[in-house]
Scaffold this active site. Structure first.
Site, PDB file in Angstrom:
ATOM      1  N   HIS A   1      -3.405  -5.669   1.261  1.00 32.40           N
ATOM      2  CA  HIS A   1      -2.709  -5.830   2.548  1.00 32.40           C
ATOM      3  C   HIS A   1      -2.648  -7.293   2.999  1.00 32.40           C
ATOM      4  O   HIS A   1      -3.550  -7.747   3.705  1.00 32.40           O
ATOM      5  CB  HIS A   1      -3.459  -5.043   3.622  1.00 32.40           C
ATOM      6  CG  HIS A   1      -3.296  -3.570   3.530  1.00 32.40           C
ATOM      7  ND1 HIS A   1      -2.287  -2.889   4.180  1.00 32.40           N
ATOM      8  CD2 HIS A   1      -4.000  -2.637   2.864  1.00 32.40           C
ATOM      9  CE1 HIS A   1      -2.392  -1.593   3.925  1.00 32.40           C
ATOM     10  NE2 HIS A   1      -3.424  -1.411   3.127  1.00 32.40           N
TER      11      HIS A   1
ATOM     12  N   GLU B   1      -0.905  -8.545   5.305  1.00 30.39           N
ATOM     13  CA  GLU B   1      -0.756  -8.649   6.767  1.00 30.39           C
ATOM     14  C   GLU B   1      -2.104  -8.572   7.476  1.00 30.39           C
ATOM     15  O   GLU B   1      -2.210  -8.912   8.642  1.00 30.39           O
ATOM     16  CB  GLU B   1       0.208  -7.561   7.276  1.00 30.39           C
ATOM     17  CG  GLU B   1      -0.368  -6.165   7.440  1.00 30.39           C
ATOM     18  CD  GLU B   1      -0.569  -5.409   6.122  1.00 30.39           C
ATOM     19  OE1 GLU B   1      -0.344  -6.003   5.056  1.00 30.39           O
ATOM     20  OE2 GLU B   1      -0.970  -4.226   6.175  1.00 30.39           O
TER      21      GLU B   1
ATOM     22  N   CYS C   1       0.828  -1.208   0.000  1.00 32.22           N
ATOM     23  CA  CYS C   1       0.000   0.000   0.000  1.00 32.22           C
ATOM     24  C   CYS C   1       0.868   1.267   0.000  1.00 32.22           C
ATOM     25  O   CYS C   1       1.489   1.552  -1.003  1.00 32.22           O
ATOM     26  CB  CYS C   1      -0.980  -0.048   1.173  1.00 32.22           C
ATOM     27  SG  CYS C   1      -2.362   1.083   0.974  1.00 32.22           S
TER      28      CYS C   1
END
Lengths: 87, 224
Positions: free
Chosen positions: B201, B203, B86
């Site tokens: 994302h 994560e 990002c």
């Protein structure tokens, strides 16, 4: 000495902000608007120096930080004087 | 594997990355403040998501001049791994470590939702994954990938497009493009294949309790 710098998206890069502004203007019944480009405007107050030096400096600043050459073009003007007088 | 997660002023996904790598995947992780220059021997550097420097000027434009970015560039030159997620992707583009740029979403809105990604290249160190489609969330206002025509040709010639936004079954069409990115591009890699940038994302979806653990496949690919 004052430099005024304008950065704008290159013509072939889509400009969603410009499009939104254009649509808003049309909604408000303003006629004759063909295209809107939204860019950025910087005012830089400079120490006094030769105009040619100032131009060189502005070019370097624009290419290094103020614009992203992948998506943006820049232009600038340089004039004598101050933005606001010190009290 | 030793990971370094860079923290810029305004990063906000740094601790999510640290958590996944350290607690979920059991890796060694250094938190690297952006003013440091020492990468502490980390083998893979993570540039996390967030709003470095408040997104002032352009996303990533100021972070790219943080002192640590010189060391990150050297790390890249040595062929070592960097992943930008990002805002990290935006920073890598601004730094010229990845081609192209990320501009304002077509809708002008911040978009936060899970999306499907077609894995277009499974031979990079980040994507040795047998699945063809991953479900990973996006959360960005400026993820609209742009590259000029010559650059696009080079991306294709060198197999640098890694992820594209797609439907559940991997079908790529404008209806699955959340932000206006050229050719649905969600992630690209450099020519040497050691620097990956992606808007989604991983994560945020590396544990089942979060609804998907597809993101974990990317980190596991890096580790293995």
């Amino acid at each position: 000495m004052i430099a005024r710098i304008y950065t704008n998206l290159k013509r072939d890069v889509s400009d969603p902000q410009g499009l939104a502004v254009k649509n808003a203007l049309e909604t408000l019944s303003f006629k004759g608007i063909n295209k809107v480009h939204v860019g950025k405007y910087f005012v830089i107050e400079l120490d006094s120096m030769k105009k040619s030096e100032a131009e060189k400096l502005m070019k370097a600043i624009c290419e290094k930080l103020l614009s992203n050459p992948v998506i943006e073009d820049y232009t600038f003007t340089i004039e004598n004087g101050n933005v606001s007088k010190k009290k | 594997m030793k990971f370094g997660v860079v923290i810029f002023p305004g990063s906000n996904c740094d601790m999510d990355c640290v958590h996944v790598l350290r607690n979920v995947l059991g890796q060694k992780v250094h938190e690297l403040w952006h003013k440091e220059r020492d990468l502490k021997g980390c083998e893979c550097i993570v540039l996390p998501g967030g709003f470095s420097y408040g997104d002032y000027l352009r996303t990533g434009a100021i972070a790219r001049f943080s002192p640590i970015m010189d060391s990150v560039s050297n790390h890249v030159r040595k062929g070592k791994l960097v992943i930008g997620i990002c805002n990290g992707f935006q920073i890598l583009c601004e730094a010229g470590l990845l081609p192209g740029a990320l501009i304002r979403n077509r809708s002008l809105r911040f978009i936060c939702k899970p999306v499907y990604l077609k894995l277009e290249n499974n031979s990079t160190p980040f994507t040795r994954i047998s699945r063809k489609v991953l479900k990973i969330p996006i959360a960005h206002g400026e993820g609209n990938y742009y590259i000029h025509e010559d650059g696009m040709k080079r991306l294709k010639d060198n197999d640098q497009i890694v992820f594209r936004y797609c439907g559940e079954k991997g079908d790529i069409s404008p209806e699955f493009n959340p932000n206006g990115a050229l050719e649905n591009i969600a992630g690209v890699i450099n020519k040497k294949k050691n620097v990956l940038g992606m808007m989604p994302h991983p994560e945020r979806c590396s544990e089942e309790i979060l609804g998907s653990s597809d993101g974990r496949l990317i980190f596991e690919s890096i580790i293995n």
